[in-house]
Design an enzyme around this catalytic site. Structure first.
Site, PDB file in Angstrom:
ATOM      1  N   ASP A 112     -37.709 -27.637 -24.880  1.00 35.50           N
ATOM      2  CA  ASP A 112     -36.353 -27.925 -25.337  1.00 35.50           C
ATOM      3  C   ASP A 112     -35.338 -27.183 -24.484  1.00 35.50           C
ATOM      4  O   ASP A 112     -35.514 -27.058 -23.272  1.00 35.50           O
ATOM      5  CB  ASP A 112     -36.231 -27.553 -26.821  1.00 35.50           C
ATOM      6  CG  ASP A 112     -35.364 -28.531 -27.593  1.00 35.50           C
ATOM      7  OD1 ASP A 112     -34.153 -28.519 -27.349  1.00 35.50           O
ATOM      8  OD2 ASP A 112     -35.885 -29.296 -28.419  1.00 35.50           O
ATOM      9  N   HIS A 144     -29.798 -26.557 -29.413  1.00 31.75           N
ATOM     10  CA  HIS A 144     -30.780 -27.549 -29.861  1.00 31.75           C
ATOM     11  C   HIS A 144     -32.153 -26.925 -30.080  1.00 31.75           C
ATOM     12  O   HIS A 144     -32.756 -27.068 -31.148  1.00 31.75           O
ATOM     13  CB  HIS A 144     -30.859 -28.669 -28.830  1.00 31.75           C
ATOM     14  CG  HIS A 144     -31.685 -29.835 -29.234  1.00 31.75           C
ATOM     15  ND1 HIS A 144     -33.023 -29.936 -28.942  1.00 31.75           N
ATOM     16  CD2 HIS A 144     -31.361 -30.961 -29.908  1.00 31.75           C
ATOM     17  CE1 HIS A 144     -33.488 -31.086 -29.419  1.00 31.75           C
ATOM     18  NE2 HIS A 144     -32.502 -31.720 -30.005  1.00 31.75           N
ATOM     19  N   ALA A 171     -42.908 -40.581 -28.034  1.00 31.42           N
ATOM     20  CA  ALA A 171     -43.319 -40.888 -29.412  1.00 31.42           C
ATOM     21  C   ALA A 171     -44.102 -42.184 -29.502  1.00 31.42           C
ATOM     22  O   ALA A 171     -44.971 -42.340 -30.366  1.00 31.42           O
ATOM     23  CB  ALA A 171     -42.098 -40.950 -30.316  1.00 31.42           C
ATOM     24  N   TYR A 191     -46.343 -43.395 -27.571  1.00 26.78           N
ATOM     25  CA  TYR A 191     -47.729 -43.343 -27.105  1.00 26.78           C
ATOM     26  C   TYR A 191     -48.677 -43.152 -28.292  1.00 26.78           C
ATOM     27  O   TYR A 191     -48.352 -42.448 -29.257  1.00 26.78           O
ATOM     28  CB  TYR A 191     -47.929 -42.198 -26.106  1.00 26.78           C
ATOM     29  CG  TYR A 191     -47.152 -42.357 -24.820  1.00 26.78           C
ATOM     30  CD1 TYR A 191     -47.214 -43.532 -24.073  1.00 26.78           C
ATOM     31  CD2 TYR A 191     -46.360 -41.319 -24.327  1.00 26.78           C
ATOM     32  CE1 TYR A 191     -46.511 -43.673 -22.889  1.00 26.78           C
ATOM     33  CE2 TYR A 191     -45.656 -41.444 -23.149  1.00 26.78           C
ATOM     34  CZ  TYR A 191     -45.732 -42.629 -22.430  1.00 26.78           C
ATOM     35  OH  TYR A 191     -45.033 -42.765 -21.260  1.00 26.78           O
ATOM     36  N   SER A 194     -34.673 -35.605 -33.925  1.00 26.44           N
ATOM     37  CA  SER A 194     -34.973 -34.323 -33.291  1.00 26.44           C
ATOM     38  C   SER A 194     -35.201 -33.242 -34.331  1.00 26.44           C
ATOM     39  O   SER A 194     -35.993 -32.323 -34.138  1.00 26.44           O
ATOM     40  CB  SER A 194     -33.801 -33.888 -32.391  1.00 26.44           C
ATOM     41  OG  SER A 194     -33.846 -34.499 -31.143  1.00 26.44           O
TER      42      SER A 194
END
Length: 752
Positions: A159, A193, A294, A296, A346
């Site tokens: 991140d 974040h 995501a 996959y 997130s």
């Protein structure tokens, strides 16, 4: 949710002639699913010297081919590749190529090449936010989790970094952002974040105003700082972060980021992590379309639910969304134990990561498949087919599920489905927040600042280290601003005693390091703070000297800051443009001596400074040019000076000043290495929080605000501050006398 721009749409034209790189990278270990060794002949491609080059990430199937690539394209290796150590170990590098060169290389068998596009944050911000309860923990039944495990689960967060806040302990940090290697970990996260994500997983705040994460006693955090101050990162950094985390032996990787484009090299890294038994959890996306990674199969895709228990309107709508968690108006942590509200998938992803860590810590021998199936089968079913995680029910059913579980088959009927309905928490409060997915938008509980004001303060902390000599794509100040360079601006960087540059009245450099000068870092901070309070109250005259400040320090501070003007801050004063004198020492060594004059005084406008500061939080917010906001910038300079004291004036246990020599084990400069005498960070945070509290209450600083003995742990980093007792005594003899015992143990005397 962080989004990666479509690979073919985000090519960055650099419009410069390709530069020669200084050295080939050493050859790493072989990473290949198919270990086939063969040589390849490369045709010579002569690119037009005026043709624009751009950055490409290149991966090969085996080490032999990778060696050939490095031999042929050694002069094209990007700075990104030189910093990203883990890429090389997996036969991956980053090259500066023309489009023609890239097309030619793409034709070769066994090579995958893609533009190294940037990550960027999407969304809007809402700054009028009120504090909220931790309804999210109640919704997933994690509010009363008290299970502590003997073994900890290693969790990597790729991140924007993690600030030292709210009891979030980070076992190891890997900083991939160029130019930010030595940034103070107290404000390492330039956007907030990564800190918010980490807090949901592992915050362990004892402060009633802070938050408690899901698994503080069950995880060991590894932070990969890949996103810069604009919340952007090339794909190569994310891939390198994944490889680094896997090679560190992590159990879970949290990816609150994504891309709409299926990048082969990203998929390759995900498959590698999966093959090593790593559970990968990623945000599904905020605009209905599920994003990668995501999407996959190897990844748990996490969607978002709102307070009413329904799927968030912007959460990805796709059958591949496997689990869901709270993702709107969620309370989390930010800078210096502040709190904020955050929204998006997130935010939802770390809820799943935290719950997974608690469950896995019960028995680390369990496979990632077991944990994934347990999460899914104990969740509360939602209307879109996904499941809302439920920690309590998963814990209650753990033993039964484990007893009947069989690897590799359908285990959907081995336990009773979760009978509980999703609760509605929409009446807990009416606050709404659209976090913008990557920026501070909080009311800090420790400072009383609004969201915009907190962004401004955060940027002001960075402003002190702004280097006017370095090109910076986010620089909005020009090349004549900032107060970096400790030997020229020691009064702003906690430098209590040392060899400083001195100047005559015409501002000509007398001599570099001509004399040792004492500088009372405590009084300096108090003087800068006093100026901030003047600004806050609309007073634009020179403040009186605070007790204990040296005359030279007072004049330097007033010289570099405009105490009598609303126009802005005077630029950095440093030698420039003059001749260089070469001195020959007795041993024959040559030493350069700067003899130029200082750049003429120039004022950087408040509007430019405000713009620079909020840009550090990746926002286009317009800051009003008023007394409060000017005051906050000066407050940031005071805070920076106070916290820098613990870097630049600290001494080791033998009384020696901790200098900027390299730490051989971490590669960082000792003075700025938070792992070297880590107790220094606790002291810096204690002092900074005291200053913020005084600012909030509009009170003057006192000597007691600089007494950090209450957080000092003698056996966890027995450092001292040079001259601390002397400087405290100069500021307040009465306070020093009554607290002499606690102050003396934290002080090393000044050695002439």
């Amino acid at each position: 949710m962080i989004s990666l721009v479509s690979i073919r749409d985000c090519k960055r034209k650099k419009e410069k002639v390709r530069m020669k790189k200084k050295a080939l990278l050493t050859i790493g270990i072989i990473f290949s699913m198919v270990i086939t060794s063969f040589n390849m002949n490369f045709e010579n491609v002569d690119a037009d010297e005026t043709e624009a080059s751009e950055q490409y990430i290149v991966s090969t199937k085996n080490g032999e081919l990778f060696k050939d690539i490095q031999t042929k394209y050694g002069d094209c290796i990007s700075d990104e590749a030189e910093k990203a150590e883990s890429l090389e170990e997996h036969n991956t590098t980053v090259l500066e190529l023309s489009e023609k060169e890239a097309q030619q290389l793409e034709k070769k068998q066994g090579i995958t090449i893609e533009p190294d596009c940037e990550m960027e944050g999407l969304g809007e911000t809402e700054d009028n936010i009120t504090d909220v309860s931790e309804w999210n923990m109640q919704m997933i039944n994690a509010d009363e989790n008290s299970e502590k495990s003997k073994d900890k689960i290693k969790v990597a967060i790729i991140d924007s970094g993690v600030d030292y806040t709210n009891g979030i302990k980070v076992a190891e940090r890997y900083n991939l952002v160029p130019g930010e290697e030595d940034i103070n970990i107290i404000y390492e996260d330039r956007t907030g974040h990564g800190t918010a994500v980490a807090a949901i997983i592992a915050a362990n705040s004892k402060d009633k105003d802070g938050i408690s994460g899901i698994a503080p006693d069950n995880v060991e955090l590894y932070s990969v700082k890949a996103l810069d101050c604009e919340n952007k990162a090339p794909l190569s950094r994310i891939v390198d972060g994944i490889y680094w985390a896997v090679d560190k032996g992590v159990n879970i990787i949290n990816l609150s980021l994504g891309t709409k484009t299926n990048a082969d090299i990203l998929e390759q890294a995900i498959k590698y992590a999966d093959s090593k038994g790593v559970l990968i959890i990623a945000a599904a996306g905020n605009d209905k379309q599920i994003q990668y990674p995501a999407a996959y199969d190897e990844v748990i895709a996490v969607g978002s639910v709102s307070k009413d228990g329904n799927i968030s309107k912007n959460s990805a709508d796709d059958e591949r969304v496997e689990l869901a968690a709270p993702g709107e108006a969620v309370k989390s942590a930010c800078f210096l134990d502040g709190t904020l509200q955050v929204s998006g998938t997130s935010v939802a992803a770390p809820h799943v990561t935290g719950v997974a860590a608690v469950l896995w810590a019960k028995d680390k021998s369990k496979s990632k498949e077991f944990i994934r199936d347990l999460l899914k089968e104990t969740s509360k079913k939602l209307e879109d087919g996904s499941g809302l995680i439920d920690l309590q029910y998963a814990q209650n059913k753990y033993d039964e599920f484990s007893k009947n579980y069989q690897e590799g088959i359908d285990n959907s009927d081995i336990i009773e489905k979760n009978p509980e309905k999703v609760e509605n928490f929409s009446e807990t409060d009416n606050a709404e927040a659209l976090w913008g997915d990557a920026v501070h938008t909080s009311v800090s509980s420790s400072s009383g600042l609004t969201g915009v004001e907190l962004k401004l303060l955060y940027g002001a902390l960075i402003y002190s280290d702004h280097d006017e000599d370095k090109s910076n794509t986010t620089d909005t100040l020009g090349d004549d601003a900032g107060i970096s360079r400790m030997t020229y601006n020691w009064t702003f960087h906690g430098y209590g005693y040392g060899q400083h540059h001195t100047f005559d009245s015409s501002r000509k450099l007398l001599h570099k390091h001509s004399t040792k000068i004492r500088s009372n870092y405590i009084a300096n901070t108090m003087q800068i703070y006093k100026l901030a309070m003047n600004y806050k109250n609309g007073i634009y005259t020179r403040p009186d000297k605070v007790a204990g400040i040296y005359d030279s320090d007072y004049e330097v501070i007033m010289d570099r800051l405009n105490a009598d003007s609303k126009n802005g801050i005077v630029k950095t004063m440093r030698p420039s443009g003059g001749p260089v004198k070469i001195n020959v020492k007795e041993n024959g060594e040559k030493e350069k001596e700067e003899t130029g004059v200082l750049i003429n005084k120039k004022t950087v406008s408040w509007d430019k400074i405000f713009n620079f500061c909020v840009k550090q939080s990746n926002t286009n917010t317009t800051v009003s040019n008023n007394n409060k906001n000017r005051s906050i910038v000066i407050l940031g300079l005071a805070l920076h000076n106070a916290m820098d004291t613990f870097s630049h004036s600290s001494c080791s246990s033998d009384g020696a000043l901790i200098k900027h020599d390299k730490n051989t084990s971490t590669g960082k400069k000792l003075a700025d290495d938070a792992s070297y005498y880590p107790n220094r960070v606790d002291g810096a945070v204690k002092v900074a929080k005291s200053i913020l509290k005084k600012y909030q209450n509009e009170r003057e600083l006192s000597a007691s605000d600089f007494n950090f003995s209450s957080v000092y742990k003698p056996y966890q980093g027995a450092f001292t501050l040079i001259g601390y007792a002397e400087y405290m005594n100069r500021v307040s003899p009465s306070y020093f006398k009554s607290n002499m015992a606690s102050i003396d143990q934290l002080s090393t005397g000044i050695k002439e």
